[in-house]
Design an enzyme around this catalytic site. Structure first.
Site, PDB file in Angstrom:
ATOM      1  N   SER A  43     -31.118  10.517  19.334  1.00 45.92           N
ATOM      2  CA  SER A  43     -30.646   9.524  19.300  1.00 45.92           C
ATOM      3  C   SER A  43     -30.447   8.594  18.054  1.00 45.92           C
ATOM      4  O   SER A  43     -29.988   7.389  17.951  1.00 45.92           O
ATOM      5  CB  SER A  43     -31.692   8.764  20.086  1.00 45.92           C
ATOM      6  OG  SER A  43     -31.695   8.988  21.293  1.00 45.92           O
ATOM      7  N   CYS A 131     -51.446   5.414  32.887  1.00 41.93           N
ATOM      8  CA  CYS A 131     -50.817   4.265  33.584  1.00 41.93           C
ATOM      9  C   CYS A 131     -51.820   4.024  34.738  1.00 41.93           C
ATOM     10  O   CYS A 131     -52.055   2.775  34.970  1.00 41.93           O
ATOM     11  CB  CYS A 131     -49.222   4.472  33.740  1.00 41.93           C
ATOM     12  SG  CYS A 131     -48.833   6.032  34.360  1.00 41.93           S
ATOM     13  N   SER A 161     -40.760   6.731  37.423  1.00 42.13           N
ATOM     14  CA  SER A 161     -40.485   6.265  36.173  1.00 42.13           C
ATOM     15  C   SER A 161     -41.543   6.781  35.122  1.00 42.13           C
ATOM     16  O   SER A 161     -41.640   6.879  33.984  1.00 42.13           O
ATOM     17  CB  SER A 161     -40.466   4.986  36.049  1.00 42.13           C
ATOM     18  OG  SER A 161     -41.357   4.130  36.616  1.00 42.13           O
ATOM     19  N   GLY A 162     -42.792   7.075  35.810  1.00 42.70           N
ATOM     20  CA  GLY A 162     -43.982   7.726  35.176  1.00 42.70           C
ATOM     21  C   GLY A 162     -43.701   9.108  34.437  1.00 42.70           C
ATOM     22  O   GLY A 162     -44.267   9.483  33.595  1.00 42.70           O
ATOM     23  N   HIS A 251     -46.569   1.725  40.194  1.00 39.26           N
ATOM     24  CA  HIS A 251     -47.710   2.495  40.791  1.00 39.26           C
ATOM     25  C   HIS A 251     -48.552   1.900  41.741  1.00 39.26           C
ATOM     26  O   HIS A 251     -48.902   0.630  41.545  1.00 39.26           O
ATOM     27  CB  HIS A 251     -48.620   3.199  40.055  1.00 39.26           C
ATOM     28  CG  HIS A 251     -48.115   4.173  39.153  1.00 39.26           C
ATOM     29  ND1 HIS A 251     -46.583   4.908  39.043  1.00 39.26           N
ATOM     30  CD2 HIS A 251     -48.554   4.625  37.622  1.00 39.26           C
ATOM     31  CE1 HIS A 251     -46.468   5.660  38.043  1.00 39.26           C
ATOM     32  NE2 HIS A 251     -47.488   5.614  37.272  1.00 39.26           N
ATOM     33  N   ASN A 324     -45.873   0.708  36.299  1.00 38.13           N
ATOM     34  CA  ASN A 324     -46.405   1.518  35.093  1.00 38.13           C
ATOM     35  C   ASN A 324     -45.757   1.519  33.922  1.00 38.13           C
ATOM     36  O   ASN A 324     -46.360   1.994  32.935  1.00 38.13           O
ATOM     37  CB  ASN A 324     -46.277   2.973  35.792  1.00 38.13           C
ATOM     38  CG  ASN A 324     -44.799   3.078  36.246  1.00 38.13           C
ATOM     39  OD1 ASN A 324     -44.335   2.438  36.928  1.00 38.13           O
ATOM     40  ND2 ASN A 324     -44.312   4.216  35.823  1.00 38.13           N
TER      41      ASN A 324
HETATM   42  N1  LIG Z   1     -43.665   6.345  31.527  1.00 40.51           N
HETATM   43  C1  LIG Z   1     -44.715   6.052  31.946  1.00 40.51           C
HETATM   44  O1  LIG Z   1     -45.270   5.144  32.844  1.00 40.51           O
HETATM   45  C2  LIG Z   1     -45.655   6.162  30.888  1.00 40.51           C
HETATM   46  C3  LIG Z   1     -46.964   5.510  31.023  1.00 40.51           C
HETATM   47  C4  LIG Z   1     -47.939   5.779  30.020  1.00 40.51           C
HETATM   48  C5  LIG Z   1     -47.838   6.616  29.033  1.00 40.51           C
HETATM   49  N2  LIG Z   1     -46.584   7.471  29.010  1.00 40.51           N
HETATM   50  C6  LIG Z   1     -46.439   8.102  27.760  1.00 40.51           C
HETATM   51  O2  LIG Z   1     -45.460   7.808  26.828  1.00 40.51           O
HETATM   52  C7  LIG Z   1     -44.652   8.908  26.261  1.00 40.51           C
HETATM   53  C8  LIG Z   1     -43.227   8.525  26.528  1.00 40.51           C
HETATM   54  O3  LIG Z   1     -42.921   8.510  27.910  1.00 40.51           O
HETATM   55  P1  LIG Z   1     -41.560   7.913  28.300  1.00 40.51           P
HETATM   56  O4  LIG Z   1     -41.654   7.875  30.001  1.00 40.51           O
HETATM   57  O5  LIG Z   1     -41.011   6.717  27.655  1.00 40.51           O
HETATM   58  O6  LIG Z   1     -40.487   9.391  27.918  1.00 40.51           O
HETATM   59  P2  LIG Z   1     -38.903   9.336  27.747  1.00 40.51           P
HETATM   60  O7  LIG Z   1     -38.315   8.417  28.667  1.00 40.51           O
HETATM   61  O8  LIG Z   1     -38.475  10.614  28.162  1.00 40.51           O
HETATM   62  O9  LIG Z   1     -38.936   8.997  26.199  1.00 40.51           O
HETATM   63  C9  LIG Z   1     -39.164   9.913  25.295  1.00 40.51           C
HETATM   64  C10 LIG Z   1     -38.966   9.455  23.724  1.00 40.51           C
HETATM   65  O10 LIG Z   1     -39.292  10.104  22.927  1.00 40.51           O
HETATM   66  C11 LIG Z   1     -38.349  10.522  21.986  1.00 40.51           C
HETATM   67  N3  LIG Z   1     -38.567  12.036  21.480  1.00 40.51           N
HETATM   68  C12 LIG Z   1     -38.413  12.926  22.019  1.00 40.51           C
HETATM   69  N4  LIG Z   1     -38.533  13.976  21.279  1.00 40.51           N
HETATM   70  C13 LIG Z   1     -38.795  13.675  19.940  1.00 40.51           C
HETATM   71  C14 LIG Z   1     -38.949  14.095  18.641  1.00 40.51           C
HETATM   72  N5  LIG Z   1     -39.127  15.348  18.638  1.00 40.51           N
HETATM   73  N6  LIG Z   1     -39.267  13.256  17.776  1.00 40.51           N
HETATM   74  C15 LIG Z   1     -39.305  11.971  17.914  1.00 40.51           C
HETATM   75  N7  LIG Z   1     -39.090  11.221  19.210  1.00 40.51           N
HETATM   76  C16 LIG Z   1     -38.840  12.133  20.089  1.00 40.51           C
HETATM   77  C17 LIG Z   1     -36.993  10.233  22.649  1.00 40.51           C
HETATM   78  O11 LIG Z   1     -36.155  10.126  21.916  1.00 40.51           O
HETATM   79  P3  LIG Z   1     -34.629  10.526  21.978  1.00 40.51           P
HETATM   80  O12 LIG Z   1     -33.782   9.409  22.685  1.00 40.51           O
HETATM   81  O13 LIG Z   1     -34.156  10.868  20.887  1.00 40.51           O
HETATM   82  O14 LIG Z   1     -34.457  11.751  22.967  1.00 40.51           O
HETATM   83  C18 LIG Z   1     -37.530   9.116  23.502  1.00 40.51           C
HETATM   84  O15 LIG Z   1     -37.430   7.983  22.709  1.00 40.51           O
HETATM   85  C19 LIG Z   1     -45.039  10.059  27.187  1.00 40.51           C
HETATM   86  O16 LIG Z   1     -46.208  10.653  26.494  1.00 40.51           O
HETATM   87  C20 LIG Z   1     -45.861   9.706  28.301  1.00 40.51           C
HETATM   88  O17 LIG Z   1     -46.734  10.531  28.835  1.00 40.51           O
HETATM   89  C21 LIG Z   1     -45.668   6.887  29.956  1.00 40.51           C
END
Ligand SMILES: NC(=O)c1ccc[n+]([C@@H]2O[C@H](COP(=O)([O-])OP(=O)(O)OC[C@H]3O[C@@H](n4cnc5c(N)ncnc54)[C@H](OP(=O)(O)O)[C@@H]3O)[C@@H](O)[C@H]2O)c1
Length: 346
Positions: A43, A131, A161-162, A251, A324
């Site tokens: 990105s 979450c 979305s989690g 959730h 969440n």
């Molecule tokens: N979704 C939830 O409800 C939730 C709640 C609490 C915590 N979390 C935690 O938050 C984290 C992210 O979750 P998400 O749901 O937002 O995931 P996601 O939608 O898949 O987004 C992942 C993000 O990480 C970036 N990324 C991936 N590989 C990378 C790298 N090598 N170096 C730097 N950035 C990188 C991606 O960038 P690109 O655009 O370049 O791929 C994107 O910005 C996870 O650890 C998850 O467990 C999620």
């Protein structure tokens, strides 16, 4: 808020959680000097508008944090393990959304309505809880304070979305495939890193994250262990069963608790209604209760269906719903940042 301005980085700024962090940083009176938006190479180069200025997304590397005061991490556990030490070494305070540091004894695990005092113990890293844990402890904290809490048994109904943006896309694709009588293609859920994948559309999957040796999933163990840490209750009995549903956001949780005192159900409801960040939506006569759709995009935790157990006097049932990606992730993270600034801990 203080007059001082802070240089802020968001790692994972293009993700499901990261986009919401950026949204709340823009919406709130957060004292930002410079904002760096970081992602993977994929990105890098994309543009995001923040307070009417264009910011170019950059690739996150060890040297991205030289002039950063606060770094919000939300790019997955492996990225946090790799880059958080460099951010801390550069002098940034890290607020980490992943599970990488949550159970580290040196790292406060914070829900600002529940244990803001723990922020004072930070040594450079603060962890944002899972979450499903955040919304449950936020709802139960006033009950714990007023009546004492012995036991929690929770079953979750969790949104796709989690599991990130890719899981949301998969639900859309599978729904179309199912309605067109085509075979549903499953590549992500129940857990990206596991061997088998099942369709989530028109389904319910009793697995979130991978299984541990004791047959609980990692999500269930997160709920159990994080709840005890945040509520400062190592001896509390906590059990969890985590289930994924074909819901996009928010959730829901069916929770059974046993308290130490003997509140009436009206007292129990009044305690929830007075709790910080909580909204009681509970009136069976008018079919009033929270649902994932009604809580989507909102910052509060919604509680309904409160009933006293018919056999256990000190047992109560609740239905807890929250977005969440909002209170369960981005909003709690930004609240931690605000609390650090307000309490002058940074
Ligand atoms: N979704 C939830 O409800 C939730 C709640 C609490 C915590 N979390 C935690 O938050 C984290 C992210 O979750 P998400 O749901 O937002 O995931 P996601 O939608 O898949 O987004 C992942 C993000 O990480 C970036 N990324 C991936 N590989 C990378 C790298 N090598 N170096 C730097 N950035 C990188 C991606 O960038 P690109 O655009 O370049 O791929 C994107 O910005 C996870 O650890 C998850 O467990 C999620």
């Amino acid at each position: 808020m203080s007059e001082k301005k802070y240089n802020v980085a968001v790692v994972g700024a293009t993700g499901a959680v990261g986009q919401n962090i950026v949204k709340y940083l823009e919406e709130q009176p957060f004292p930002i000097g410079q904002l760096s938006l970081l992602s993977s190479k994929r990105s890098a180069g994309k543009k995001v508008t923040f307070h009417n200025k264009e910011i170019t997304i950059e690739e996150a590397t060890e040297s991205s944090f030289n002039s950063i005061d606060i770094a919000f991490f939300s790019a997955g556990g492996a990225i946090s393990e790799k880059l958080v030490p460099s951010a801390v070494k550069s002098g940034a305070v890290v607020i980490d959304n992943t599970s990488a540091y949550r159970m580290d004894e040196e790292v406060p695990l914070v829900v600002p309505e529940v244990n803001p005092e723990d922020l004072h113990k930070h040594k450079g890293i603060i962890a944002n809880p899972n979450c499903s844990t955040i919304q449950m402890v936020a709802a139960l904290k006033p009950i714990q304070e007023k009546y004492g809490l012995n036991r929690i048994i929770v079953s979750t109904y969790q949104a796709v979305s989690g599991a990130g943006l890719a899981a949301q896309d998969e639900l859309v694709a599978q729904t179309k495939q199912y309605l067109n009588d085509e075979e549903m293609e499953a590549n992500i859920l129940p857990a990206g890193g596991d061997k088998r994948h099942y369709p989530i559309a028109f389904n319910a999957l009793p697995q979130i994250d991978v299984f541990d040796d004791n047959d609980y999933t990692k999500e269930e163990l997160k709920m159990i262990n994080e709840t005890k840490k945040i509520m400062h209750a190592p001896d509390m009995k906590v059990a969890a069963t985590c289930v994924r549903l074909p819901v996009f956001s928010s959730h829901a949780e069916s929770v059974y608790v046993e308290v130490e005192g003997n509140p009436t159900v009206d007292q129990f409801k009044a305690t929830i209604a007075d709790g910080k960040g909580l909204i009681l939506e509970d009136d069976p006569a008018t079919q009033t209760y929270p649902t994932p759709l009604s809580s989507e995009g909102k910052k509060e935790v919604f509680v309904g269906r409160i009933r006293q157990d018919l056999d256990v006097n000190n047992g109560f049932h609740l239905w807890i719903v929250s977005d969440n990606l909002v209170k369960g992730a981005a909003w709690n993270t930004v609240q931690i940042g605000q609390s650090l600034v307000e309490q002058k801990i940074i």
